[in-house]
Design a protein around this motif. Structure first.
Motif, short mmCIF file in Angstrom:
data_model
loop_
_atom_site.label_atom_id
_atom_site.label_comp_id
_atom_site.label_asym_id
_atom_site.label_seq_id
_atom_site.Cartn_x
_atom_site.Cartn_y
_atom_site.Cartn_z
N UNK A 213 13.07 -9.62 4.66
CA UNK A 213 13.04 -8.47 5.55
C UNK A 213 11.82 -8.48 6.47
N UNK A 214 10.80 -9.21 6.09
CA UNK A 214 9.62 -9.32 6.95
C UNK A 214 9.95 -9.90 8.31
N UNK A 215 11.09 -10.58 8.44
CA UNK A 215 11.51 -11.08 9.75
C UNK A 215 11.75 -9.94 10.73
N UNK A 216 11.98 -8.75 10.22
CA UNK A 216 12.23 -7.59 11.08
C UNK A 216 10.95 -6.85 11.47
N UNK A 217 9.79 -7.32 11.05
CA UNK A 217 8.56 -6.61 11.38
C UNK A 217 8.29 -6.53 12.89
N UNK A 218 8.49 -7.62 13.65
CA UNK A 218 8.31 -7.47 15.10
C UNK A 218 9.23 -6.41 15.71
#
Length: 339
Positions: A213-218
């Motif tokens: 889910x860290x891929x969605x941070x941007x």
């Protein structure tokens, strides 16, 4: 000087998931903030005053180190306890040292403090609850995510926040909730300094596994910029890159499932702001019937109604008809996607 938060690098993993998705749902079939199949029985039991299923659920997430799901479940159970606290009171009375009960209780206390005009003072008073929950299982990053939220609300200094951050990433280097908490702290500490938020989010995403889910941070950084009326312009290419990273993540998560619905709702919001109608339509297809209060509650007092209207606009735009942005009904604004 912007806060420089370190990251712990880990090996990347890639996983491909294929899921069939049915056609669009009718308005009366769309569900707001629907629990997943594991959380639903715990909420039903809690409504009857039975904390057993909730205790079993959180114990299972801790045993399996399912920290992302644990974080989501703790937040939802605490939200339920705001209006129906009896089951949690009984749980804490029966098992006062249970790390899962302590964590839900600490989340509830922080949530209640956030709603008060005396938030800063009340948050400082709940610090012992955070300490007790953090001692429950030293592998668990979720108490540290809660501590990061608490520090932001209590207006803690950067040094203290950095100490909390270091403790959080030692436990789970890519934990989504901790990173979102850090992004929110950055945004609150340097209001309008969107460059710092993007830099932080991009680095976190680059270090994370492809299906994390860290891929969605941007995407969070893009949302913060698009819903903020101050600060220097962010290049359109950077906003598109944030959306593209989340688009790449979306097919790796279950389709038409409550679990990734919050991320997909946020992605749809950003894509609509950027007028990327075909991409928004594809995310609506993957999302299925699941609306989430966030992000729509940031621009409307009727999040479900706003989701349905935006969905209709996306369909109209794909069909070649003009549409509009998800602008705020509360006097705020969403930046247009042409900068």
């Amino acid at each position: 000087m912007a806060l420089q938060l370190p990251f712990i690098r880990a090996s990347r993993m890639t996983r491909t998931v294929s899921h069939p998705v049915s056609g669009p749902s009718a308005d009366d079939e769309v569900l707001l903030d629907a629990p997943d199949a594991r959380l639903s029985p715990a909420l039903v039991a809690a409504a009857r005053g039975d904390y057993g299923p909730a205790a079993g659920l959180l114990l299972a997430t801790r045993a399996a180190a399912e920290w992302e799901r644990r974080d989501r479940y703790v937040t939802r159970l605490a939200a339920f306890a705001r209006s129906r606290p009896e089951w949690l009171d009984a749980w804490l009375a029966t098992a006062p040292h249970d790390p899962d009960a302590l964590l839900v209780g600490a989340q509830l206390a922080v949530d209640r403090a956030w709603l008060s005009p005396a938030r800063t003072e009340l948050l400082r008073e709940v610090s012992p609850l955070l300490t007790a929950s953090a001692r429950g299982d030293r592998r668990d990053p979720v108490p540290w995510r809660l501590a990061l939220d608490h520090a932001r609300g209590a207006q803690a200094g950067h040094k203290y926040f950095e100490e909390l951050w270091a403790a959080a990433v030692r436990r789970a280097p890519h934990h989504y909730g901790c990173h979102v908490a850090a992004l929110r702290y950055l945004a609150a500490s340097w209001h309008g300094s969107h460059q710092e938020c993007f830099d932080f989010a991009d680095l976190a995403a680059q270090d994370a596994p492809a299906d994390a889910l860290a891929q969605a941070l941007p995407l969070w950084a893009a949302f913060g910029y698009l819903t903020d009326g101050c600060g220097p312009e962010v290049p359109r290419a950077r906003l598109d890159a944030a959306a593209d990273r989340a688009i790449a993540l979306s097919p790796l998560l279950p389709a038409a499932d409550p679990w990734p619905a919050r991320m997909r709702n946020l992605l749809i919001f950003v894509l609509v702001c950027l007028e990327r109608w075909p991409d928004a339509a594809e995310q609506l297809r993957l999302n299925g019937p699941y609306a989430t209060s966030f992000p729509w509650d940031q621009v409307s007092d009727d999040p479900l109604g706003r989701f349905l209207r935006v969905r209709d606009d996306v369909r109209a735009a794909v069909a070649g008809q003009p549409s509009w942005h998800p602008r705020s009904e509360r006097g705020g604004r969403v930046r247009a996607g042409d900068h």
